[in-house]
Write a protein that holds these residues in place. Structure first.
Motif, PDB file in Angstrom:
ATOM      1  N   ASP A  98      -6.172  -9.202  -6.291  1.00 29.62           N
ATOM      2  CA  ASP A  98      -6.373  -9.415  -7.718  1.00 29.62           C
ATOM      3  C   ASP A  98      -5.858  -8.219  -8.518  1.00 29.62           C
ATOM      4  OD1 ASP A  98      -7.580 -10.960  -9.965  1.00 29.62           O
ATOM      5  OD2 ASP A  98      -8.867  -9.194 -10.112  1.00 29.62           O
ATOM      6  N   THR A  99      -6.111  -7.023  -8.033  1.00 31.98           N
ATOM      7  CA  THR A  99      -5.627  -5.814  -8.710  1.00 31.98           C
ATOM      8  C   THR A  99      -4.105  -5.769  -8.728  1.00 31.98           C
ATOM      9  OG1 THR A  99      -7.609  -4.562  -8.095  1.00 31.98           O
ATOM     10  CG2 THR A  99      -5.647  -3.295  -8.667  1.00 31.98           C
ATOM     11  N   LEU A 100      -3.485  -6.130  -7.611  1.00 29.47           N
ATOM     12  CA  LEU A 100      -2.029  -6.113  -7.521  1.00 29.47           C
ATOM     13  C   LEU A 100      -1.412  -7.091  -8.530  1.00 29.47           C
ATOM     14  CD1 LEU A 100       0.471  -5.010  -6.101  1.00 29.47           C
ATOM     15  CD2 LEU A 100       0.175  -6.770  -4.337  1.00 29.47           C
TER      16      LEU A 100
ATOM     17  N   LEU B 131      -4.941 -16.489  -8.639  1.00 33.11           N
ATOM     18  CA  LEU B 131      -4.638 -15.079  -8.825  1.00 33.11           C
ATOM     19  C   LEU B 131      -3.466 -14.881  -9.776  1.00 33.11           C
ATOM     20  CD1 LEU B 131      -5.031 -14.014  -5.093  1.00 33.11           C
ATOM     21  CD2 LEU B 131      -6.437 -13.155  -6.987  1.00 33.11           C
TER      22      LEU B 131
ATOM     23  N   ARG C 216       0.338 -11.107 -16.586  1.00 31.42           N
ATOM     24  CA  ARG C 216       0.032 -12.512 -16.375  1.00 31.42           C
ATOM     25  C   ARG C 216       1.209 -13.398 -16.766  1.00 31.42           C
ATOM     26  NH1 ARG C 216      -2.826 -11.609 -12.934  1.00 31.42           N
ATOM     27  NH2 ARG C 216      -5.065 -11.272 -13.030  1.00 31.42           N
TER      28      ARG C 216
ATOM     29  N   ALA D 194     -10.117  -8.635  -3.626  1.00 31.29           N
ATOM     30  CA  ALA D 194     -10.178  -7.753  -4.798  1.00 31.29           C
ATOM     31  C   ALA D 194      -8.893  -6.950  -4.943  1.00 31.29           C
ATOM     32  CB  ALA D 194     -11.375  -6.812  -4.673  1.00 31.29           C
ATOM     33  N   GLU D 195      -8.318  -6.506  -3.823  1.00 33.73           N
ATOM     34  CA  GLU D 195      -7.061  -5.749  -3.879  1.00 33.73           C
ATOM     35  C   GLU D 195      -5.899  -6.637  -4.308  1.00 33.73           C
ATOM     36  OE1 GLU D 195      -7.676  -2.194  -0.597  1.00 33.73           O
ATOM     37  OE2 GLU D 195      -7.291  -4.249   0.121  1.00 33.73           O
TER      38      GLU D 195
ATOM     39  N   ARG E 293      -2.891  -8.181 -11.349  1.00 37.35           N
ATOM     40  CA  ARG E 293      -3.209  -7.739 -12.712  1.00 37.35           C
ATOM     41  C   ARG E 293      -2.331  -6.568 -13.151  1.00 37.35           C
ATOM     42  NH1 ARG E 293      -7.709  -9.978 -14.932  1.00 37.35           N
ATOM     43  NH2 ARG E 293      -9.071 -11.141 -13.512  1.00 37.35           N
ATOM     44  N   GLN E 294      -1.948  -5.714 -12.225  1.00 41.04           N
ATOM     45  CA  GLN E 294      -1.102  -4.567 -12.577  1.00 41.04           C
ATOM     46  C   GLN E 294       0.253  -4.993 -13.101  1.00 41.04           C
ATOM     47  OE1 GLN E 294      -1.123  -2.426  -8.848  1.00 41.04           O
ATOM     48  NE2 GLN E 294      -2.886  -1.148  -9.440  1.00 41.04           N
ATOM     49  N   SER E 295       0.718  -6.166 -12.687  1.00 39.45           N
ATOM     50  CA  SER E 295       2.042  -6.638 -13.109  1.00 39.45           C
ATOM     51  C   SER E 295       1.995  -7.401 -14.423  1.00 39.45           C
ATOM     52  CB  SER E 295       2.642  -7.530 -12.018  1.00 39.45           C
ATOM     53  OG  SER E 295       2.738  -6.838 -10.791  1.00 39.45           O
TER      54      SER E 295
ATOM     55  N   ARG F 275       5.379  -8.411  -9.123  1.00 37.75           N
ATOM     56  CA  ARG F 275       5.559  -6.957  -9.263  1.00 37.75           C
ATOM     57  C   ARG F 275       7.039  -6.589  -9.387  1.00 37.75           C
ATOM     58  NH1 ARG F 275       4.259  -3.541  -4.029  1.00 37.75           N
ATOM     59  NH2 ARG F 275       6.331  -4.377  -3.508  1.00 37.75           N
TER      60      ARG F 275
ATOM     61  N   ARG G 190       0.850  -1.190   0.000  1.00 45.64           N
ATOM     62  CA  ARG G 190       0.000   0.000   0.000  1.00 45.64           C
ATOM     63  C   ARG G 190       0.883   1.236   0.000  1.00 45.64           C
ATOM     64  NH1 ARG G 190      -5.243  -1.120   1.188  1.00 45.64           N
ATOM     65  NH2 ARG G 190      -5.727  -3.102   2.230  1.00 45.64           N
TER      66      ARG G 190
END
Length: 446
Positions: free
Chosen positions: A334-336, A261, A342, A331-332, A338-340, A226, A166
């Motif tokens: 999953d976002t973390l 994930l 697949r 959900a957070e 997806r930002q990096s 990440r 965060r």
């Protein structure tokens, strides 16, 4: 003045006999070599083609292996009651032989200790390496690469305990961690010699072992992904075009929330439930948590890792997480991820293309029902097999570079479970409690 010594014919004959014996001994292998040959015997692997030779294209081809070689410092008889080779002298020859047998360009290893024994073997085999361990850990992660093919141009160690997930809040909330585990990820950038600036990013890791801490493993996997993406993007322009290989012992199965994930599959209700049950804060994060009687010694980082072979482990020495602790919601998380971007699993992708593999009892999907729409069913049937614990924990993931999709050409086939007898390690079969994975990959030129 005494007379000079003149050897008799008998003396000369004895001297010649001694000389011949010495020469014969020099030309005859020492008995210990025969012992080493027997000790080094293991169950060899067959390779399966996943792409017909006629369809193979030009580009860089690389063979990569990953293996948790079982740190000697973690071996306890109570963990492996049916194993017949727990001493280092019984296992190490098998380990060295199997590592060499894969003829890999790059080897990722976890639970590496006794480096004074392993490093000379790697040197003899033509490898250079990068070794890293977590704070006060007695074993670590290693990336070895062929000296005649690659050179390391950058490296980085990711300590999961020190990574934020965060941007706002106090340090504990920014970290969003449930347990201080001392686990790490090791990253290197390897330039291919004589390849006009081409190369590969390699990362290896050993995630937290405790079966009940699904959230912490998902957090660590998200951080690793990440940091690999960041490590690649921070390099010179040519390195940003290098594919990435992420291999190691992730300590989660294909039916785990972290796997879903990582692969981009939606979480199933059971996975959400497993994740929710692990939303806790351990006393290593919050020292005010009261210790559970008789549980502290069990959770000691090194000695109690023996508990990893007990499938009924429960969470102790922890309290329920509060919003102020900063743990990420599903959900957070999953976002973390997806930002990096697949990743692709080499075994799940590659074994799908092997004729008849679905009927061979060599895949995870042969023993656990996995819908065709989801990933994971074609992972190996097992990558760890002991008396107490039989699971899929190890993977070779690929993180494609823009415009450079990686193809899986060949795989080291999984062994059928019957090969493991009463459990690993086992003489003549495998020197570790994990089974090595190896894949041959190719990607197009820059």
């Amino acid at each position: 003045m005494s007379k000079a010594y003149q050897p008799s014919a008998e003396d000369l004959a004895k001297a010649e006999e001694r000389r011949l014996k010495k020469q014969q001994a020099k030309n005859t292998p020492a008995p210990v070599a025969k012992v080493d040959d027997e000790r080094g015997r293991f169950l060899p692997r067959e390779w399966a083609d996943t792409v017909p030779a006629s369809l193979e294209t030009a580009g860089q081809t690389i063979r990569v292996m990953t293996w948790n070689i079982l740190a000697q410092t973690l071996v306890r008889r109570e963990m492996f009651p049916t194993s017949d080779c727990l001493k280092a002298s019984q296992r190490e020859h098998m380990l060295y032989r199997e590592i060499a047998s894969h003829q890999a360009d790059i080897c990722c290893m976890q639970e590496v200790d006794r480096t004074e024994k392993l490093f000379p073997e790697l040197e003899k085999a033509g490898y250079a390496w990068v070794y890293a361990a977590g704070p006060r850990k007695k074993h670590g992660c290693l990336i070895a690469f062929r000296k005649d093919a690659y050179e390391c141009v950058r490296q980085k160690v990711v300590i999961y305990d020190e990574q934020d997930v965060r941007e706002d809040g106090e340090e504990q909330a920014r970290r969003g961690s449930s347990f201080r585990t001392k686990n790490i990820g090791s990253l290197v950038a390897l330039r291919k010699l004589g390849a006009e600036g081409d190369g590969v990013i390699v990362a290896t890791t050993h995630l937290f072992w405790h079966p009940a801490y699904a959230y912490e493993r998902a957090r660590q996997a998200a951080i690793l992904l990440r940091e690999v993406a960041k490590f690649r993007s921070e390099g010179p322009e040519q390195e940003r075009q290098w594919p990435s290989i992420i291999a190691g012992d992730f300590n989660f199965g294909p039916d785990d929330p972290a796997y879903a994930l990582l692969m981009g599959d939606p979480l199933l209700p059971e996975q959400k439930k497993r994740l929710a049950s692990s939303y806790v804060v351990h006393k290593t994060i919050d020292p005010t948590v009261a210790a559970t009687p008789a549980a502290s010694a069990e959770e000691d980082e090194e000695g109690a890792e023996a508990g990893k072979n007990d499938p009924d482990r429960i969470i102790v020495n922890a309290r329920p997480a509060q919003p102020a602790d900063g743990l990420l919601t599903a959900a957070e998380l999953d976002t973390l991820f997806r930002q990096s971007g697949r990743v692709t699993s080499t075994y799940d992708e590659g074994q799908r293309r092997v004729p008849g593999i679905s009927d061979s009892a060599l895949t995870f999907g042969s023993r656990v029902s996995v819908p065709e729409s989801r990933r994971g069913g074609f992972e190996p049937i097992y990558t760890s097999y002991t008396h107490y614990w039989q699971a899929v924990l190890d993977y070779i993931f690929v993180f494609d570079a823009p415009g450079r999709d990686v193809s899986v050409l060949r795989l080291a086939k999984p062994h059928p479970k019957e090969a493991f007898g009463e459990g690993l390690p086992r003489k003549g079969v495998c020197g570790s409690d994990h089974i090595s994975l190896a894949a041959e990959l190719r990607w197009p030129p820059v």
